[in-house]
Design a protein around this motif. Structure first.
Motif: not given
Length: 441
Positions: A225-232, A248-250, A180-182
């Motif tokens: 501190x998390x990244x879009x890679x974490x979300x993916x 695309x956003x991630x 959600x954050x990303x």
């Protein structure tokens, strides 16, 4: 504001200690214990002691969550002579009367257009403030859905699609809020960054295992501190199909905002504090309390089976505690709805936990249990939770209910509705996650 309006769950029954534990007495004791936990987390009880120094300049109040309105009311009551402006957003039906701070309503657990409108209003409220100004952010559980501003390139429908998939995936609240954050421009510190040089003080009521500020309402005032890679990775782990725009956003490079060095975050109430209050009431009732933990997670039906095993050990062997005792726990279990399953029945994580526990206990004598969401709403139903007794299964079968079939169909609410064992509190206007108490005599 009167106590009856703010605390509709308050129990009035009195219990005396002794050895003759009837079903009625056990039920009343469990409800007393639950009510004590909830009352301990009410904003008018906990908020005043944590208020910051009053500002030289403006005082802008923003906030989101199921307790946001009652927190705003408590702040107004504690600071009657301060010029407070701003707004907070809460879930439909969780209003509390305020005079200076505007209260908005929005949808939960999936955001709607009002969630986006509330986010835009709050971003505008904190923009352009100076170093003499103070922003007080009142944050509580549920804020992730109630406060939403899609990241550039996304629509609210994109966010809603992902939210629904996450809710049915079995993902923990921690994993859900990373994603959600990303996808949001206000979560993960976005709101605090918009406040610029102003002092930002967050007063939060925790509803998450571990009390991680970044997870409570997805941390609108906390650096991420998390990244879009974490979300993916989370999306891939749970096999969630997301819209192309989300993909695309991630994949975009991160955009970071700067938070004021005077940004302060304080937890005013937590699940463990609520369990301590429950334990204190248990002692008053002549019971030995044992807190098993405030951060229990996992599948609801598995947790119910596990808790039944602990209760049986206490009943038969006096381990980990000898009766009369109460086993206390908090946290947030999950209910996974698999895509190939038929449409689920009615229920939430607490009633599913209890139905699983009852199926494991099979009417064993001397064990009762209550489990409820402290906000008064278990999942999307109107019950906070339910109570199980040694006669739960026999009473259900006499009414034509098959408890195991109800569990398979995720239809726990329906069964407890028929047996008359639902716990109905209405919205409590606070939220410290689930409260579970198992009485062993």
């Amino acid at each position: 504001m009167n106590d009856a309006t703010i605390h509709p769950f308050a129990a009035t029954s009195r219990i005396t200690t002794g050895t003759d534990w009837t079903d009625e007495r056990a039920r009343t004791a469990l409800r007393r214990i639950l009510d004590a936990a909830i009352r301990s987390a009410m904003p008018d009880v906990v908020l005043p002691r944590y208020l910051p120094q009053r500002p030289k300049g403006k005082c802008v109040v923003v906030g989101a969550g199921k307790a946001a309105a009652s927190m705003a009311a408590a702040l107004e009551q504690a600071w009657p002579d301060v010029d407070l402006t701003g707004c907070v957003v809460t879930r439909d039906g969780h209003m509390a009367p305020t005079r200076r701070i505007r209260v908005l309503e929005a949808s939960h657990p999936v955001p709607d257009s009002r969630s986006e409108a509330a986010a835009r209003t709050m971003m505008a409220e904190v923009t352009g403030l100076g170093p003499d100004d103070l922003v007080i952010a009142l944050i509580s559980g549920g804020g992730s859905a109630l406060l939403e501003l899609p990241a550039a390139g996304l629509t609210l429908d994109d966010i809603r699609t992902v939210n629904r998939a996450l809710l049915h995936s079995g993902a923990s609240i921690r994993d859900m809020n990373v994603v959600r954050r990303h996808l949001s421009a206000i979560k993960g510190g976005g709101l605090a960054a918009a406040a610029g040089a102003a002092r930002v003080v967050t007063l939060a009521i925790s509803d998450v295992p571990g009390d991680d500020p970044l997870t409570i309402a997805s941390g609108p005032t906390v650096a991420d501190p998390t990244t879009a890679a974490d979300a993916r990775a989370i999306i891939a782990h749970y096999g969630i199909a997301v819209p192309d725009a989300v993909q695309r956003v991630l994949m975009r490079p991160p955009v970071t905002g700067t938070l004021s060095p005077r940004n302060r975050y304080t937890l005013v109430s937590t699940p463990f504090m609520a369990l301590q209050a429950a334990a204190s009431t248990a002692r008053e009732l002549g019971l030995t309390p044992l807190i098993l933990g405030d951060a229990l997670e996992g599948e609801s039906r598995d947790a119910g089976t596990f808790m039944a095993g602990i209760a049986l050990s206490a009943r038969q062997h006096g381990v980990p505690v000898a009766g009369p005792a109460v086993l206390l726990s908090g946290g947030e279990t999950t209910v996974t709805i698999h895509p190939d399953q038929p449409a689920p029945g009615r229920g939430g994580r607490n009633t599913e936990f209890l139905l699983s526990m009852a199926n494991t206990l099979q009417g064993h004598e001397g064990i009762w249990a209550i489990a409820a969401d402290s906000d008064g709403i278990d999942g999307t139903e109107d019950a906070a939770g339910a109570i199980i007794t040694p006669t739960t299964l026999s009473r259900a079968r006499a009414l034509g209910c098959d408890p195991r079939a109800c569990l398979r169909a995720h239809d726990s609410y329906t069964m407890f509705q028929q047996t008359g064992d639902l716990v109905m509190t209405g919205p409590t206007l606070t939220n410290v996650n689930d409260i579970r108490a198992v009485l062993v005599i």
